[in-house]
Design a protein around this motif. Structure first.
Motif, PDB file in Angstrom:
ATOM      1  N   GLU A 174       0.842  -1.213   0.000  1.00  0.00           N
ATOM      2  CA  GLU A 174       0.000   0.000   0.000  1.00  0.00           C
ATOM      3  C   GLU A 174       0.868   1.251   0.000  1.00  0.00           C
ATOM      4  O   GLU A 174       0.522   2.251  -0.635  1.00  0.00           O
ATOM      5  CB  GLU A 174      -0.957   0.009   1.197  1.00  0.00           C
ATOM      6  CG  GLU A 174      -1.974  -1.121   1.218  1.00  0.00           C
ATOM      7  CD  GLU A 174      -2.944  -1.109   0.027  1.00  0.00           C
ATOM      8  OE1 GLU A 174      -3.035  -0.086  -0.676  1.00  0.00           O
ATOM      9  OE2 GLU A 174      -3.594  -2.150  -0.188  1.00  0.00           O
ATOM     10  N   THR A 175       1.994   1.211   0.696  1.00  0.00           N
ATOM     11  CA  THR A 175       2.920   2.344   0.678  1.00  0.00           C
ATOM     12  C   THR A 175       3.542   2.479  -0.711  1.00  0.00           C
ATOM     13  O   THR A 175       3.684   3.588  -1.238  1.00  0.00           O
ATOM     14  CB  THR A 175       4.018   2.157   1.750  1.00  0.00           C
ATOM     15  OG1 THR A 175       3.386   2.181   3.022  1.00  0.00           O
ATOM     16  CG2 THR A 175       5.075   3.237   1.686  1.00  0.00           C
ATOM     17  N   ALA A 176       3.899   1.353  -1.299  1.00  0.00           N
ATOM     18  CA  ALA A 176       4.508   1.383  -2.639  1.00  0.00           C
ATOM     19  C   ALA A 176       3.539   2.003  -3.639  1.00  0.00           C
ATOM     20  O   ALA A 176       3.939   2.779  -4.512  1.00  0.00           O
ATOM     21  CB  ALA A 176       4.904  -0.026  -3.064  1.00  0.00           C
ATOM     22  N   ILE A 177       2.243   1.705  -3.488  1.00  0.00           N
ATOM     23  CA  ILE A 177       1.250   2.245  -4.426  1.00  0.00           C
ATOM     24  C   ILE A 177       0.946   3.714  -4.100  1.00  0.00           C
ATOM     25  O   ILE A 177       0.948   4.571  -4.978  1.00  0.00           O
ATOM     26  CB  ILE A 177      -0.044   1.395  -4.390  1.00  0.00           C
ATOM     27  CG1 ILE A 177       0.221   0.005  -4.995  1.00  0.00           C
ATOM     28  CG2 ILE A 177      -1.176   2.091  -5.141  1.00  0.00           C
ATOM     29  CD1 ILE A 177      -0.913  -1.001  -4.824  1.00  0.00           C
ATOM     30  N   ALA A 178       0.719   4.009  -2.805  1.00  0.00           N
ATOM     31  CA  ALA A 178       0.294   5.373  -2.421  1.00  0.00           C
ATOM     32  C   ALA A 178       1.400   6.402  -2.637  1.00  0.00           C
ATOM     33  O   ALA A 178       1.151   7.498  -3.135  1.00  0.00           O
ATOM     34  CB  ALA A 178      -0.152   5.388  -0.964  1.00  0.00           C
ATOM     35  N   ASP A 179       2.630   6.056  -2.263  1.00  0.00           N
ATOM     36  CA  ASP A 179       3.719   7.054  -2.272  1.00  0.00           C
ATOM     37  C   ASP A 179       4.607   6.959  -3.509  1.00  0.00           C
ATOM     38  O   ASP A 179       5.380   7.872  -3.772  1.00  0.00           O
ATOM     39  CB  ASP A 179       4.613   6.881  -1.024  1.00  0.00           C
ATOM     40  CG  ASP A 179       3.863   7.149   0.273  1.00  0.00           C
ATOM     41  OD1 ASP A 179       2.688   7.561   0.200  1.00  0.00           O
ATOM     42  OD2 ASP A 179       4.444   6.935   1.346  1.00  0.00           O
ATOM     43  N   ASP A 180       4.569   5.833  -4.199  1.00  0.00           N
ATOM     44  CA  ASP A 180       5.490   5.577  -5.313  1.00  0.00           C
ATOM     45  C   ASP A 180       6.926   5.968  -4.929  1.00  0.00           C
ATOM     46  O   ASP A 180       7.565   6.777  -5.601  1.00  0.00           O
ATOM     47  CB  ASP A 180       5.040   6.347  -6.574  1.00  0.00           C
ATOM     48  CG  ASP A 180       5.770   5.848  -7.818  1.00  0.00           C
ATOM     49  OD1 ASP A 180       6.346   4.733  -7.790  1.00  0.00           O
ATOM     50  OD2 ASP A 180       5.782   6.585  -8.833  1.00  0.00           O
ATOM     51  N   PRO A 181       7.433   5.401  -3.832  1.00  0.00           N
ATOM     52  CA  PRO A 181       8.748   5.825  -3.330  1.00  0.00           C
ATOM     53  C   PRO A 181       9.904   5.234  -4.130  1.00  0.00           C
ATOM     54  O   PRO A 181       9.736   4.228  -4.830  1.00  0.00           O
ATOM     55  CB  PRO A 181       8.758   5.231  -1.908  1.00  0.00           C
ATOM     56  CG  PRO A 181       7.950   3.984  -2.036  1.00  0.00           C
ATOM     57  CD  PRO A 181       6.877   4.265  -3.066  1.00  0.00           C
ATOM     58  N   GLU A 182      11.056   5.862  -3.996  1.00  0.00           N
ATOM     59  CA  GLU A 182      12.271   5.303  -4.617  1.00  0.00           C
ATOM     60  C   GLU A 182      13.031   4.424  -3.630  1.00  0.00           C
ATOM     61  O   GLU A 182      13.742   3.518  -4.022  1.00  0.00           O
ATOM     62  CB  GLU A 182      13.181   6.436  -5.094  1.00  0.00           C
ATOM     63  CG  GLU A 182      12.582   7.206  -6.264  1.00  0.00           C
ATOM     64  CD  GLU A 182      13.383   8.443  -6.585  1.00  0.00           C
ATOM     65  OE1 GLU A 182      14.529   8.305  -7.054  1.00  0.00           O
ATOM     66  OE2 GLU A 182      12.860   9.545  -6.375  1.00  0.00           O
TER      67      GLU A 182
END
Ligand SMILES: NC(=O)c1ccc[n+]([C@@H]2O[C@H](COP(=O)([O-])OP(=O)(O)OC[C@H]3O[C@@H](n4cnc5c(N)ncnc54)[C@H](OP(=O)(O)O)[C@@H]3O)[C@@H](O)[C@H]2O)c1
Length: 216
Positions: A52-60
């Motif tokens: 969910e963090t990977a989808i919501a924030d699109d972090p590097e």
């Protein structure tokens, strides 16, 4: 084989919120705290987030510091159903920085072609089995893991007794009950059941407080 040592990092308001109800979390803490987080990333073999963090924030999930040319930790996403978008920054940069998806399904061919590594493990309660995931990471050479959330992942690691150290960044703000709590239900009905940590250090970073703890 021993599991990796696990550090849980959290960035919260004073009242323990990690994001608004709508999922906005950038940025709860200030630039100085975020720089420390980048240093901490660089001190671990791998950095892990929930899908969910990977989808919501699109972090590097990279170490980005002035003049830093050192090592970049492996990025790991816990993603039971293989939902990491192909156009995410993590997938798009997998050729340059190792990006592993721990999952219970087969990843699409395009993901593998983008050099995202799939680590397939058994499921537990329809999700990635954490112990199996850590065993697989350990076998792949990960000795230290920096878990960056979100709240569901933080709760799951705590509940499974898989947090050795906490790095807690606290901003001087209050969001109120509408915000998303940093830790979900842990079924604590008695004070003796609480998870207890020993404080190792407290320091200010910019406007924020940085507290380090280890499990008692
Ligand atoms: N302030 C901070 O420190 C911080 C840090 C990170 C994120 N955030 C914010 O937090 C929000 C996202 O956090 P979140 O709590 O909703 O989700 P999350 O913790 O990022 O991801 C949760 C998901 O991970 C997957 N998962 C795989 N294996 C699991 C397991 N064994 N146990 C639990 N979950 C497992 C599950 O999806 P599947 O079942 O599909 O696998 C689950 O729904 C975003 O708004 C983000 O901006 C804040």
């Amino acid at each position: 084989m021993a599991r990796p040592s696990i550090t849980l990092k959290l960035a919260t308001t004073l009242d323990g919120k990690i994001a608004t109800a709508g999922g906005v979390s950038r940025w709860i803490t200030g630039e100085a705290a975020r720089s420390v987080v980048h240093e901490l990333r660089g001190a671990h073999d791998a950095v892990l987030v929930g899908i969910e963090t990977a989808i919501a924030d699109d972090p590097e999930l990279t170490v980005r510091l002035p003049n830093y040319e050192g090592y970049q930790p492996t990025r790991v996403v816990l993603d039971s159903r293989g939902r990491l978008p192909l156009n995410s920054k993590l997938a798009q940069t997998a050729r340059i920085i190792p990006t592993w998806v721990v999952t219970t399904v087969d990843l699409p061919g395009e993901m593998l072609a983008a050099q995202v590594k799939a680590i397939k493990v058994p499921s537990r309660h329809q999700r990635v089995d954490l112990v199996a995931a850590l065993d697989a990471l350990s076998k792949a050479g990960i000795e230290s893991l920096f878990v960056e959330g979100g709240g569901v992942i933080a709760t799951a690691f705590l509940q499974a007794g898989l947090v050795d150290r906490l790095e807690w960044f606290r901003a001087p703000t209050i969001m109120g009950g509408d915000g998303r709590p940093v830790i979900g239900h842990l079924n604590v009905t008695d004070l003796g059941q609480m998870y207890r940590f020993d404080r190792l250090a407290v320091q200010t970073v910019g406007d924020d407080l940085w507290e380090s703890y280890e499990l008692s």
